[in-house]
Design a protein around this motif. Structure first.
Motif, PDB file in Angstrom:
ATOM      1  N   SER A  17       0.840  -1.189   0.000  1.00 21.00           N
ATOM      2  CA  SER A  17       0.000   0.000   0.000  1.00 21.00           C
ATOM      3  C   SER A  17       0.875   1.238   0.000  1.00 21.00           C
ATOM      4  O   SER A  17       2.062   1.199   0.340  1.00 21.00           O
ATOM      5  CB  SER A  17      -0.895   0.002   1.239  1.00 21.00           C
ATOM      6  N   PHE A  18       0.259   2.367  -0.384  1.00 23.59           N
ATOM      7  CA  PHE A  18       1.001   3.632  -0.402  1.00 23.59           C
ATOM      8  C   PHE A  18       1.567   3.943   0.974  1.00 23.59           C
ATOM      9  O   PHE A  18       2.708   4.385   1.107  1.00 23.59           O
ATOM     10  CB  PHE A  18       0.089   4.761  -0.867  1.00 23.59           C
ATOM     11  N   SER A  19       0.735   3.700   2.022  1.00 21.32           N
ATOM     12  CA  SER A  19       1.216   4.012   3.380  1.00 21.32           C
ATOM     13  C   SER A  19       2.382   3.126   3.760  1.00 21.32           C
ATOM     14  O   SER A  19       3.324   3.571   4.434  1.00 21.32           O
ATOM     15  CB  SER A  19       0.079   3.837   4.391  1.00 21.32           C
ATOM     16  N   GLN A  20       2.369   1.861   3.319  1.00 22.56           N
ATOM     17  CA  GLN A  20       3.501   0.974   3.620  1.00 22.56           C
ATOM     18  C   GLN A  20       4.755   1.420   2.878  1.00 22.56           C
ATOM     19  O   GLN A  20       5.865   1.381   3.423  1.00 22.56           O
ATOM     20  CB  GLN A  20       3.153  -0.466   3.242  1.00 22.56           C
ATOM     21  N   GLN A  21       4.577   1.852   1.606  1.00 25.28           N
ATOM     22  CA  GLN A  21       5.730   2.354   0.869  1.00 25.28           C
ATOM     23  C   GLN A  21       6.307   3.588   1.552  1.00 25.28           C
ATOM     24  O   GLN A  21       7.522   3.741   1.673  1.00 25.28           O
ATOM     25  CB  GLN A  21       5.307   2.695  -0.565  1.00 25.28           C
ATOM     26  N   ARG A  22       5.415   4.482   1.996  1.00 23.82           N
ATOM     27  CA  ARG A  22       5.876   5.691   2.669  1.00 23.82           C
ATOM     28  C   ARG A  22       6.601   5.343   3.961  1.00 23.82           C
ATOM     29  O   ARG A  22       7.636   5.901   4.285  1.00 23.82           O
ATOM     30  CB  ARG A  22       4.673   6.596   2.972  1.00 23.82           C
ATOM     31  N   ALA A  23       6.049   4.379   4.718  1.00 23.88           N
ATOM     32  CA  ALA A  23       6.696   3.951   5.958  1.00 23.88           C
ATOM     33  C   ALA A  23       8.078   3.403   5.681  1.00 23.88           C
ATOM     34  O   ALA A  23       9.041   3.690   6.394  1.00 23.88           O
ATOM     35  CB  ALA A  23       5.838   2.886   6.659  1.00 23.88           C
ATOM     36  N   ALA A  24       8.185   2.607   4.599  1.00 22.38           N
ATOM     37  CA  ALA A  24       9.481   2.029   4.252  1.00 22.38           C
ATOM     38  C   ALA A  24      10.488   3.114   3.879  1.00 22.38           C
ATOM     39  O   ALA A  24      11.644   3.082   4.306  1.00 22.38           O
ATOM     40  CB  ALA A  24       9.310   1.041   3.106  1.00 22.38           C
ATOM     41  N   SER A  25      10.043   4.094   3.076  1.00 29.12           N
ATOM     42  CA  SER A  25      10.971   5.140   2.636  1.00 29.12           C
ATOM     43  C   SER A  25      11.405   6.029   3.787  1.00 29.12           C
ATOM     44  O   SER A  25      12.535   6.508   3.832  1.00 29.12           O
ATOM     45  CB  SER A  25      10.317   5.990   1.537  1.00 29.12           C
ATOM     46  N   ASN A  26      10.511   6.250   4.773  1.00 31.95           N
ATOM     47  CA  ASN A  26      10.848   7.100   5.907  1.00 31.95           C
ATOM     48  C   ASN A  26      11.669   6.373   6.953  1.00 31.95           C
ATOM     49  O   ASN A  26      12.155   6.989   7.887  1.00 31.95           O
ATOM     50  CB  ASN A  26       9.569   7.641   6.561  1.00 31.95           C
ATOM     51  N   SER A  27      11.778   5.062   6.824  1.00 32.23           N
ATOM     52  CA  SER A  27      12.420   4.260   7.857  1.00 32.23           C
ATOM     53  C   SER A  27      13.809   3.777   7.478  1.00 32.23           C
ATOM     54  O   SER A  27      14.487   3.168   8.298  1.00 32.23           O
ATOM     55  CB  SER A  27      11.537   3.041   8.189  1.00 32.23           C
ATOM     56  N   HIS A  28      14.217   3.999   6.219  1.00 29.91           N
ATOM     57  CA  HIS A  28      15.562   3.575   5.837  1.00 29.91           C
ATOM     58  C   HIS A  28      16.572   4.534   6.451  1.00 29.91           C
ATOM     59  O   HIS A  28      16.459   5.746   6.294  1.00 29.91           O
ATOM     60  CB  HIS A  28      15.721   3.553   4.318  1.00 29.91           C
ATOM     61  N   PRO A  29      17.543   4.009   7.182  1.00 31.84           N
ATOM     62  CA  PRO A  29      18.473   4.901   7.888  1.00 31.84           C
ATOM     63  C   PRO A  29      19.353   5.698   6.940  1.00 31.84           C
ATOM     64  O   PRO A  29      19.723   5.229   5.855  1.00 31.84           O
ATOM     65  CB  PRO A  29      19.310   3.928   8.728  1.00 31.84           C
ATOM     66  N   ALA A  30      19.686   6.886   7.376  1.00 33.28           N
ATOM     67  CA  ALA A  30      20.585   7.735   6.596  1.00 33.28           C
ATOM     68  C   ALA A  30      22.028   7.297   6.815  1.00 33.28           C
ATOM     69  O   ALA A  30      22.414   6.886   7.907  1.00 33.28           O
ATOM     70  CB  ALA A  30      20.411   9.191   7.010  1.00 33.28           C
ATOM     71  N   LYS A  31      22.813   7.389   5.774  1.00 31.70           N
ATOM     72  CA  LYS A  31      24.246   7.134   5.864  1.00 31.70           C
ATOM     73  C   LYS A  31      24.915   8.424   6.307  1.00 31.70           C
ATOM     74  O   LYS A  31      24.975   9.403   5.555  1.00 31.70           O
ATOM     75  CB  LYS A  31      24.805   6.665   4.513  1.00 31.70           C
ATOM     76  N   LEU A  32      25.401   8.441   7.537  1.00 31.52           N
ATOM     77  CA  LEU A  32      26.047   9.620   8.104  1.00 31.52           C
ATOM     78  C   LEU A  32      27.504   9.317   8.411  1.00 31.52           C
ATOM     79  O   LEU A  32      27.920   8.165   8.470  1.00 31.52           O
ATOM     80  CB  LEU A  32      25.326  10.051   9.395  1.00 31.52           C
ATOM     81  N   ALA A  33      28.266  10.367   8.639  1.00 30.64           N
ATOM     82  CA  ALA A  33      29.675  10.195   9.002  1.00 30.64           C
ATOM     83  C   ALA A  33      29.805  10.025  10.509  1.00 30.64           C
ATOM     84  O   ALA A  33      30.545  10.757  11.183  1.00 30.64           O
ATOM     85  CB  ALA A  33      30.480  11.398   8.518  1.00 30.64           C
ATOM     86  N   ASP A  34      29.059   9.057  11.048  1.00 30.62           N
ATOM     87  CA  ASP A  34      29.074   8.850  12.504  1.00 30.62           C
ATOM     88  C   ASP A  34      29.570   7.468  12.893  1.00 30.62           C
ATOM     89  O   ASP A  34      29.464   7.065  14.056  1.00 30.62           O
ATOM     90  CB  ASP A  34      27.679   9.100  13.084  1.00 30.62           C
ATOM     91  N   GLY A  35      30.116   6.732  11.934  1.00 28.18           N
ATOM     92  CA  GLY A  35      30.676   5.418  12.236  1.00 28.18           C
ATOM     93  C   GLY A  35      29.677   4.276  12.212  1.00 28.18           C
ATOM     94  O   GLY A  35      30.059   3.122  12.422  1.00 28.18           O
ATOM     95  N   ILE A  36      28.402   4.571  11.960  1.00 29.84           N
ATOM     96  CA  ILE A  36      27.385   3.523  11.919  1.00 29.84           C
ATOM     97  C   ILE A  36      27.203   3.050  10.484  1.00 29.84           C
ATOM     98  O   ILE A  36      26.886   3.842   9.592  1.00 29.84           O
ATOM     99  CB  ILE A  36      26.047   4.030  12.486  1.00 29.84           C
TER     100      ILE A  36
END
Length: 377
Positions: A17-36
């Motif tokens: 569903s659209f809401s599931q797609q939106r949840a998935a896109s909002n939940s993917h972690p960002a790649k930051l320069a924090d060692g994670i």
């Protein structure tokens, strides 16, 4: 028209569903320069659809007032999501907060696990000899207390909350009979803990006691010359790349509230979790001694429903009729760092359910209902 409807039905059946797609896109972690390090849920064998369903349920408040959820497996962050919700700042309501990855959050008694790590570092530095040093040897001003069963009290007993001191944190924290509240309001918090009578010999009885954590912080200050917030900043937070934190002080003092006053970002909580998941190693550097991590996670004293390590909770549970062994850092309001060694999971949860002890749809339910069942073989 009939063909169009048929096509739409097929599309909806195949795609989320659209809401599931939106949840998935909002939940993917960002790649930051924090060692994670980051990856996708599916890359690490986790059912993404099930986790997206969890996102929807939290958004609908089925699991109430959750502020953040981070899931890592095999030392990679796979899921990161934040929700707005009512919050507090060390007991003071601050209304609805739009939480995000830069938000500092009360971690309450997860602070205790941070203090435990600092004790291990101080022992490694040679500032503290061992966990078997007598507590009252650090407090000569209270030599009159060095008598009877209290003379046997050691750092080990403080770490495992088996001091034997009379203490009551079983009543709510807005109750003036609560011992931690009495300690906070005392003109001498350290003295307040040390003068408590004994109800059992040290090591014989587990009783939740934030006062013993305050004593641990005081021992660090007396042996290193640094209060717990400065010591943690220099020897734990800086090596982990943690640049933003607050450690609340007792009212009208410069004394950090060691047992409950720390505020951290959720990703920085995960760093601490990953540090312990890797036996104290972070990016090739040993920050906390590996034997200390192992000892901290081992049962030091039994309690109802499980055991207790060095300021870490140990639970044995069952999910889908299979035993699950987890270690937890726990804070009032449903703050959690959850270690599931069998599935190599480290999960961070922050929430605003302070002093609400009867919520069934809590962090444990989140793990049992969705996260552990989503893990592949």
């Amino acid at each position: 028209m009939k063909n169009l409807i048929t096509t739409l039905v097929l599309v909806l059946a195949v795609y989320p569903s659209f809401s599931q797609q939106r949840a998935a896109s909002n939940s993917h972690p960002a790649k930051l320069a924090d060692g994670i390090s980051i990856a996708s849920l599916t890359e690490e064998g986790i059912n993404a659809d099930k986790i997206n369903m969890l996102t929807e349920e939290i958004s609908k408040n089925t699991y109430p007032n959750v502020h953040s959820l981070l899931i890592s497996r095999h030392n990679r962050l796979l899921y990161e999501h934040y929700w707005p919700g009512e919050d507090q700042h060390w007991g003071n309501p601050v209304g609805i907060v739009p939480h995000d990855r830069d938000s500092l959050h009360d971690i309450r008694s997860i602070s205790k696990s941070i203090v435990s790590a600092c004790i291990g570092i101080a022992i490694q530095q040679g500032k503290i000899k061992s966990v078997d040093q007598k507590v009252l040897s650090f407090f000569p001003a209270y030599a009159a207390q060095d008598t009877g069963m209290k003379s046997a009290l050691t750092i080990r007993h403080l770490l495992s909350m088996s001091s034997g001191l009379v203490w009551n944190e079983d009543v709510p924290y807005d109750n003036p009979e609560n011992s931690e509240i009495r300690m906070i309001n005392s003109p001498d918090p350290i003295g307040y803990v040390l003068i408590q009578p004994m109800e059992a010999a040290p090591g014989k009885l587990w009783k939740y006691n934030g006062g013993t954590t305050q004593l641990l912080a005081a021992i660090i200050e007396r042996t290193t010359g640094k209060p717990i917030d400065q010591f943690a900043h220099e020897y734990l937070f800086k090596p982990l790349g943690i640049t933003s934190f607050q450690w609340v002080k007792y009212p009208g003092t410069t004394l950090p509230a060691a047992a409950s006053g720390l505020r951290l970002r959720s990703r920085d909580l995960l760093k601490f979790g990953l540090l312990y998941n890797n036996n104290g190693l972070w990016q090739g550097k040993q920050i906390v001694p590996a034997p200390w991590v192992k000892e901290s996670f081992q049962p030091q004293v039994t309690r109802r429903g499980g055991a207790y390590g060095y300021q870490f909770w140990i639970w044995n549970d069952t999910v889908d009729n299979k035993p699950v062994h987890v270690v937890n850092c726990v804070g009032n309001g449903d703050q959690r760092i959850i270690f599931d060694k069998e599935h190599d999971l480290v999960v961070v949860i922050t929430a605003g359910n302070y002093n609400k002890w009867d919520i069934k749809e809590n962090s444990t339910a989140i793990m049992q209902d969705y996260i552990i069942p989503a893990v592949g073989k």
